[in-house]
Design a protein around this motif. Structure first.
Motif, PDB file in Angstrom:
ATOM      1  N   ASP A   1      16.101 -22.094 -17.165  1.00 36.24           N
ATOM      2  CA  ASP A   1      15.463 -22.244 -18.474  1.00 36.24           C
ATOM      3  C   ASP A   1      16.280 -21.552 -19.565  1.00 36.24           C
ATOM      4  O   ASP A   1      16.345 -22.043 -20.695  1.00 36.24           O
ATOM      5  N   GLN A   2      16.913 -20.411 -19.256  1.00 36.26           N
ATOM      6  CA  GLN A   2      17.799 -19.743 -20.218  1.00 36.26           C
ATOM      7  C   GLN A   2      19.047 -20.578 -20.473  1.00 36.26           C
ATOM      8  O   GLN A   2      19.535 -20.640 -21.604  1.00 36.26           O
ATOM      9  N   VAL A   3      19.568 -21.205 -19.438  1.00 33.76           N
ATOM     10  CA  VAL A   3      20.734 -22.096 -19.591  1.00 33.76           C
ATOM     11  C   VAL A   3      20.375 -23.238 -20.542  1.00 33.76           C
ATOM     12  O   VAL A   3      21.130 -23.546 -21.474  1.00 33.76           O
ATOM     13  N   ILE A   4      19.224 -23.845 -20.309  1.00 31.48           N
ATOM     14  CA  ILE A   4      18.782 -24.964 -21.145  1.00 31.48           C
ATOM     15  C   ILE A   4      18.636 -24.518 -22.596  1.00 31.48           C
ATOM     16  O   ILE A   4      19.106 -25.201 -23.518  1.00 31.48           O
ATOM     17  N   ALA A   5      18.014 -23.363 -22.820  1.00 32.76           N
ATOM     18  CA  ALA A   5      17.857 -22.845 -24.185  1.00 32.76           C
ATOM     19  C   ALA A   5      19.216 -22.589 -24.828  1.00 32.76           C
ATOM     20  O   ALA A   5      19.423 -22.901 -26.012  1.00 32.76           O
ATOM     21  N   HIS A   6      20.166 -22.048 -24.066  1.00 32.10           N
ATOM     22  CA  HIS A   6      21.513 -21.789 -24.590  1.00 32.10           C
ATOM     23  C   HIS A   6      22.216 -23.097 -24.950  1.00 32.10           C
ATOM     24  O   HIS A   6      22.845 -23.198 -26.015  1.00 32.10           O
ATOM     25  N   LEU A   7      22.114 -24.097 -24.077  1.00 26.26           N
ATOM     26  CA  LEU A   7      22.731 -25.398 -24.366  1.00 26.26           C
ATOM     27  C   LEU A   7      22.151 -25.991 -25.644  1.00 26.26           C
ATOM     28  O   LEU A   7      22.888 -26.505 -26.489  1.00 26.26           O
ATOM     29  N   HIS A   8      20.830 -25.905 -25.807  1.00 23.46           N
ATOM     30  CA  HIS A   8      20.196 -26.401 -27.038  1.00 23.46           C
ATOM     31  C   HIS A   8      20.696 -25.626 -28.251  1.00 23.46           C
ATOM     32  O   HIS A   8      20.995 -26.227 -29.292  1.00 23.46           O
ATOM     33  N   ALA A   9      20.799 -24.295 -28.137  1.00 23.72           N
ATOM     34  CA  ALA A   9      21.275 -23.466 -29.247  1.00 23.72           C
ATOM     35  C   ALA A   9      22.709 -23.815 -29.633  1.00 23.72           C
ATOM     36  O   ALA A   9      23.077 -23.734 -30.810  1.00 23.72           O
ATOM     37  N   CYS A  10      23.514 -24.207 -28.642  1.00 28.13           N
ATOM     38  CA  CYS A  10      24.905 -24.601 -28.900  1.00 28.13           C
ATOM     39  C   CYS A  10      25.004 -26.036 -29.398  1.00 28.13           C
ATOM     40  O   CYS A  10      26.090 -26.488 -29.771  1.00 28.13           O
ATOM     41  N   GLY A  11      23.903 -26.764 -29.347  1.00 30.90           N
ATOM     42  CA  GLY A  11      23.940 -28.175 -29.733  1.00 30.90           C
ATOM     43  C   GLY A  11      24.627 -29.045 -28.699  1.00 30.90           C
ATOM     44  O   GLY A  11      25.148 -30.111 -29.032  1.00 30.90           O
ATOM     45  N   TRP A  12      24.643 -28.565 -27.442  1.00 32.22           N
ATOM     46  CA  TRP A  12      25.329 -29.316 -26.394  1.00 32.22           C
ATOM     47  C   TRP A  12      24.317 -30.171 -25.630  1.00 32.22           C
ATOM     48  O   TRP A  12      23.372 -29.645 -25.062  1.00 32.22           O
TER      49      TRP A  12
END
Length: 128
Positions: free
Chosen positions: A81-92
């Motif tokens: 879930d942290q990975v997913i949030a990070h990917l969203h924050a990066c716009g990836w």
């Protein structure tokens, strides 16, 4: 006893080294390493990914080095879930997942993204 113990490094061939550096260091948060003067690698845990640029590969190299030909799975050091949030924050963009898969040692929960050369990158967490 098996002949092979673990993976030390692999070589990724890219088209745009700056875009590739951004993805692996900023999006995947791997450590950038320079060795032998001008060689580039991305370090994570006890492994690394060495970088070749198409048309300027180092010898020896794969018989047919090609950008976009890899399908890699990484086990995350944080919950998915942290990975997913990070990917969203990066716009990836996530191209698939989260989904349950079978990993090398146990079941995993994964999301899939593509790097700048369209290699398929699976980021996973171990599950019971």
């Amino acid at each position: 006893m098996a002949l092979i113990d673990h993976l030390d490094h692999l070589v990724l061939t890219c088209v745009d080294p700056d875009a590739t550096k951004h993805f692996y260091t900023e999006v995947l948060q791997m450590q950038l390493e320079t060795f032998r003067g001008d060689r580039i690698a991305f370090r994570f845990g006890n492994q690394k990914i060495n970088l070749h640029v198409r048309g300027r590969e180092f010898e020896p190299k794969a018989h047919l080095p090609a950008p976009g030909a890899l399908d890699l799975c990484f086990i995350a050091s944080v919950p998915l879930d942290q990975v997913i949030a990070h990917l969203h924050a990066c716009g990836w963009p996530i191209v698939e997942g989260p989904v349950e898969r079978t990993g090398a040692t146990q079941k995993i929960r994964s999301v899939y993204v593509r790097d700048p050369d369209l290699n398929l990158i699976e980021i996973s967490e171990l599950i019971d």
